[in-house]
Scaffold this active site. Structure first.
Site, mmCIF file in Angstrom:
data_model
loop_
_atom_site.group_PDB
_atom_site.id
_atom_site.type_symbol
_atom_site.label_atom_id
_atom_site.label_comp_id
_atom_site.label_asym_id
_atom_site.label_seq_id
_atom_site.Cartn_x
_atom_site.Cartn_y
_atom_site.Cartn_z
ATOM 1 C CG ASP A 153 -2.306 0.578 0.910
ATOM 2 O OD1 ASP A 153 -2.394 1.459 0.043
ATOM 3 O OD2 ASP A 153 -3.289 0.177 1.567
ATOM 4 N N GLY A 193 -3.673 4.160 -1.088
ATOM 5 C CA GLY A 193 -3.521 4.591 0.287
ATOM 6 C C GLY A 193 -3.251 6.085 0.402
ATOM 7 C CG ASP A 223 -9.759 2.193 -1.098
ATOM 8 O OD1 ASP A 223 -8.771 1.958 -1.821
ATOM 9 O OD2 ASP A 223 -9.735 2.093 0.133
#
Length: 415
Positions: A153, A193, A223
């Site tokens: 990430d 991230g 996301d």
């Protein structure tokens, strides 16, 4: 696997064997299928018991037999107290009392592959131990534990999430460290991230330091948390097909199911549309649903063998947008032996709309005009069995839904 693919000619086999698209690690030649804990368990529900329960659900529902073999632990598996005395990562002893090596062995014995998460920064997105400064040690630790898939990430970097010089350098350090272990592991780079929603991360594909030179998978958006971020992700991915191929894939994030109980979910028709689109886009198929409580609808979605054949087609060519008009669009993906998967999408909220593949749409497919095509509806709706290439093809599609066809030259049908 239970998937049945058309027979390949010798020329096609030779082309696939000699193509060099991605990392020279011998894995991930088609998009991985499996389960990831994040959208299901998040941090609060993360535990050895929950992971083993999810694996058992994959087995008992037939998902494992359909190819969903990766069981990937996302953030929060690590010991919140930090590394051990030798500097190695260790599992949270309360949530994973058996340890990662034993968990990995247990899953391997049952035919699964095992995935773990880390971060290029000092800390993960949830504040656990990251891999900055420990790349070689962490890669070897993962190899010693029998890890098959590593997701790295993008949180808690000293220079922020979008410092391209630093991020490509750090991700490359872990790539090289994994390869030096000698254990084949899929390497998945997650630039999502520390990003805001609706962040366009397409530079992970387009930059010469990214894409297939960096990883087997690379996130191209932040996301997917619901319907709006879902749409944003596939629209970003629509123009990135040239950067993907066998062993290297654009990643628009994980699948969201519709079953209750998961940390994130979609409505049933949205989850099926996502599944169909992800197959068209040659995206990784990692279930972020509560697989222990899948509805019959979700199970029917994720075990659709015809759509999975599109996802796993060995030609490994990403689909693209063929045409769009208002809230409707048509997507196409070239498959082995001259076939195409075609998806008709209605992105509207209220009304059923006619979605049409016009001449400009047909012109982007490789069929000879007026040739006879076999037509198969991949979600078992009634349409004609044959059509002439180039003639108007329109389908009624309900709001927020899609329909998916496979068009094959009649001479290419394999019995």
């Amino acid at each position: 696997l239970l998937l049945k693919f058309p027979k390949m000619g010798q020329c096609a086999l030779a082309a696939l064997a000699t193509a060099a698209y991605a990392l020279d690690n011998g894995v991930g030649l088609v998009p991985p299928l499996g389960y990831n804990t994040w959208n299901d368990l998040s941090c609060a529900g993360m535990s050895e018991e929950a992971v083993l329960s999810a694996a058992e659900a994959l087995r008992s529902t037939g998902l494992q037999q359909r190819g969903y073999v990766y069981v990937n632990l996302d953030d929060c598996w690590q010991d919140p107290a930090g590394r051990d005395e030798s500097g190695r990562l260790r599992a949270d002893p309360k949530k994973f009392p058996s340890g990662m090596h034993n968990l990995s062995s247990f899953l391997h014995q049952r035919g699964f592959k095992f995935g773990l998460y880390t971060d290029r920064g000092r800390k993960t997105c949830a504040g656990r131990e990251g891999s900055e400064g420990f790349e070689a040690l962490d890669a070897q630790t993962f190899a010693d534990w029998g890890v098959d898939y590593v997701k790295e990430d993008n949180c808690h970097s000293s220079s922020g999430p979008n410092d391209k010089t630093q991020l490509f350098k750090q991700f490359a350090l872990f790539r090289d460290a994994l390869n030096k272990t000698g254990r084949p592991m899929i390497f998945s780079v997650c630039g999502g991230g520390d990003q805001l929603p609706f962040s366009n991360l397409s530079y992970y594909a387009t930059d010469e330091r990214g894409g297939t030179s960096l990883a087997n998978l690379w996130r191209i958006s932040s996301d997917v948390t619901g319907s709006w971020t879902l749409r944003f992700s596939y629209e970003v991915d629509a123009g990135l097909g040239q950067f993907a191929g066998p062993g290297g894939f654009n990643d628009p994030d994980m699948l969201l199911g519709s079953s209750l109980g998961a940390a994130r979910r979609l409505e049933p028709h949205q989850s099926r549309t996502q599944f169909s689109l992800w197959a068209m886009l040659m995206a990784p198929m990692l279930l972020g649903a509560d697989v222990r409580r899948l509805t019959a609808f979700d199970l029917e979605t994720y075990t659709n063998e015809k759509v999975l054949q599109v996802s796993q087609d060995p030609l490994a060519t990403q689909g693209s947008l063929l045409s769009s008009e208002g809230a409707t669009s048509v997507w196409g993906r070239e498959l082995l032996n001259g076939a195409w998967a075609v998806l008709f999408l209605n992105q509207g909220w209220l009304w059923t709309r006619k979605v049409m593949c016009s001449q400009s749409c047909w012109s982007k497919m490789s069929f000879r005009r007026n040739s006879t095509l076999h037509v198969e509806d991949l979600w078992s709706l009634t349409i004609p069995d044959e059509i002439l290439a180039g003639e108007e093809l329109s389908l009624e599609v309900e709001a927020g839904r899609s329909r998916m066809l496979r068009l094959s030259p009649r001479t290419a049908i394999v019995i």
